[in-house]
Design a protein around this motif. Structure first.
Motif, short mmCIF file in Angstrom:
data_model
loop_
_atom_site.label_atom_id
_atom_site.label_comp_id
_atom_site.label_asym_id
_atom_site.label_seq_id
_atom_site.Cartn_x
_atom_site.Cartn_y
_atom_site.Cartn_z
N ASP A 1 29.57 44.06 40.98
CA ASP A 1 28.80 42.62 40.94
C ASP A 1 28.97 42.06 39.70
OD1 ASP A 1 27.80 42.77 43.55
OD2 ASP A 1 26.38 43.94 43.21
N TYR A 2 28.88 42.98 38.65
CA TYR A 2 29.15 42.32 36.98
C TYR A 2 30.45 41.56 36.92
CZ TYR A 2 30.19 43.31 32.23
OH TYR A 2 30.47 42.94 30.90
N LEU A 3 31.35 42.32 37.58
CA LEU A 3 32.65 41.49 37.41
C LEU A 3 32.72 40.13 38.19
CD1 LEU A 3 35.37 44.49 37.71
CD2 LEU A 3 34.55 43.52 35.75
N PHE B 1 25.53 57.41 39.71
CA PHE B 1 27.12 57.32 39.74
C PHE B 1 27.32 56.05 40.58
CE2 PHE B 1 28.75 61.79 38.09
CZ PHE B 1 28.42 61.31 36.91
N HIS B 2 26.92 56.10 41.91
CA HIS B 2 27.06 55.17 43.01
C HIS B 2 26.45 53.90 42.78
CE1 HIS B 2 28.77 58.38 45.62
NE2 HIS B 2 29.17 57.63 46.33
N ALA B 3 25.40 54.09 42.08
CA ALA B 3 24.42 52.71 41.73
C ALA B 3 25.28 52.05 40.73
CB ALA B 3 23.02 53.16 41.12
N VAL B 4 25.76 52.74 39.70
CA VAL B 4 26.24 52.10 38.52
C VAL B 4 27.84 51.23 38.89
CG1 VAL B 4 27.57 52.35 36.12
CG2 VAL B 4 25.38 53.48 36.74
N GLU C 1 30.47 38.16 38.85
CA GLU C 1 29.43 37.18 38.19
C GLU C 1 30.27 36.73 37.02
OE1 GLU C 1 26.18 39.30 36.97
OE2 GLU C 1 25.31 39.44 38.86
N ARG C 2 31.27 37.30 36.31
CA ARG C 2 32.08 36.80 35.31
C ARG C 2 33.37 36.32 35.83
NH1 ARG C 2 28.18 39.94 34.12
NH2 ARG C 2 27.26 40.10 32.02
N GLY C 3 33.66 36.40 36.94
CA GLY C 3 34.93 35.98 37.34
C GLY C 3 36.03 36.58 36.97
N VAL C 4 35.98 37.80 36.94
CA VAL C 4 36.85 38.84 36.22
C VAL C 4 37.08 39.81 37.48
CG1 VAL C 4 37.34 40.59 34.69
CG2 VAL C 4 35.97 38.75 33.86
N LYS D 1 38.50 44.95 48.01
CA LYS D 1 37.95 43.95 48.87
C LYS D 1 36.19 43.96 49.14
CE LYS D 1 41.61 41.26 49.79
NZ LYS D 1 41.57 40.10 48.90
N ALA D 2 35.79 45.15 49.20
CA ALA D 2 34.34 45.42 49.31
C ALA D 2 33.98 46.63 48.77
CB ALA D 2 34.10 45.07 50.92
#
Length: 293
Positions: free
Chosen positions: A56-58, A47-50, A60-63, A129-130
């Protein structure tokens, strides 16, 4: 043992609960023989890894967390779980019907979690924020040095009138409630230590501004069932009931401004934070609010 002591929140809590168990685990380094299986702790790690990867996925896509679509989150969860199922424990998640079901259930829980986290953020104005923030503290005492390490799941902030407000969020795969008595006896120190670290970090970032704690919250990663009734019958009502079931637990500042920044739309009972208002004004006794003091 020694002059430099390495510790963590979970180790402190273990010592407070039972000094002898602490000695067996951290002194003698005893542990049960590992079995080739997938347990609850492994599910929490996945769960934590996902969730960490989704941030990071968001990026990279500027979302932002306020903008992504349901299709985007489902696509990411499916892809990430497929990768982890191949990498995790010699493909243990693919070796039986039971584990295949667990994989499917984790996907359902993660999709529900991401959707609900977005819903909760949209109800307020705090911004993430993080994520997975490592922290360490060093304390000198009696000629020894104590180093405390940990990792904060998520930190949200908002700035208003020259003050930076901080919210700390911890994701849990089990049902955990914030208990002041457990905190007093050193059995539940996690959120408080995390907030201490987050406040220090934000004070360094904003030396010219005031930094205040706003909320210490747990979010349980689950996909709960709700009972249908006359009040809960339509799809929209079912979703509302599920959001209420997934409301965060913890404690927040007893301040109308802070509460509004966390959930700006509720009138009597929030489905985002553990607060309820009296009709005559103020908060009900069931609300998890505390004064700044």
């Amino acid at each position: 043992y020694g002059d430099i002591l390495e510790s963590s929140v979970s180790r402190f809590e273990q010592f407070a609960a039972c000094g002898y168990a602490h000695f067996l685990k951290y002194g003698l380094m005893l542990k049960e023989e590992e079995e080739f299986s997938f347990e609850a702790v492994d599910m929490g790690n996945v769960f934590h890894a996902v969730l960490d990867g989704f941030a990071d996925y968001l990026k990279e896509r500027g979302v932002t967390w306020f903008q992504f679509t349901k299709e985007q989150s489902q696509e990411y969860v499916d892809k990430k779980l497929t990768e982890l199922s191949v990498e995790y424990g010699e493909t243990i998640l693919l070796n039986s019907a039971r584990n295949s079901y667990i994989l499917k259930r984790m996907g359902r829980i993660l999709n529900r979690t991401i959707e609900t986290l977005q819903y909760q953020l949209k109800k307020g104005i705090f911004e993430p924020k993080a994520f997975e923030i490592p922290f360490s503290m060093v304390k000198e005492f009696d000629g020894k040095t104590m180093k405390v390490r940990g990792r904060i799941d998520r930190m949200d902030t908002v700035e208003k009138d020259g003050t930076v407000y901080v919210k700390v969020m911890d994701y849990k795969s089990g049902n955990v409630k914030f208990d002041p008595v457990s905190l007093y006896f050193g059995l539940q120190m996690q959120l408080v230590l995390y907030m201490n670290s987050a406040i220090l970090t934000e004070e360094k970032k904003h030396p010219d501004k005031k930094v205040e704690p706003a909320a210490l919250l747990y979010y349980q990663m689950a996909d709960p069932y709700v009972e249908r009734s006359e009040e809960v019958s339509s799809k929209e009502q079912v979703e509302e009931a599920i959001h209420t079931a997934l409301r965060t637990k913890g404690v927040l500042l007893e301040d109308d401004g802070v509460v509004t920044m966390l959930d700006g739309s509720f009138e009597e009972s929030s489905d985002v934070i553990p607060v309820e208002r009296k009709k005559t004004g103020g908060y009900k006794a069931t609300s998890s609010v505390v004064t700044k003091q």
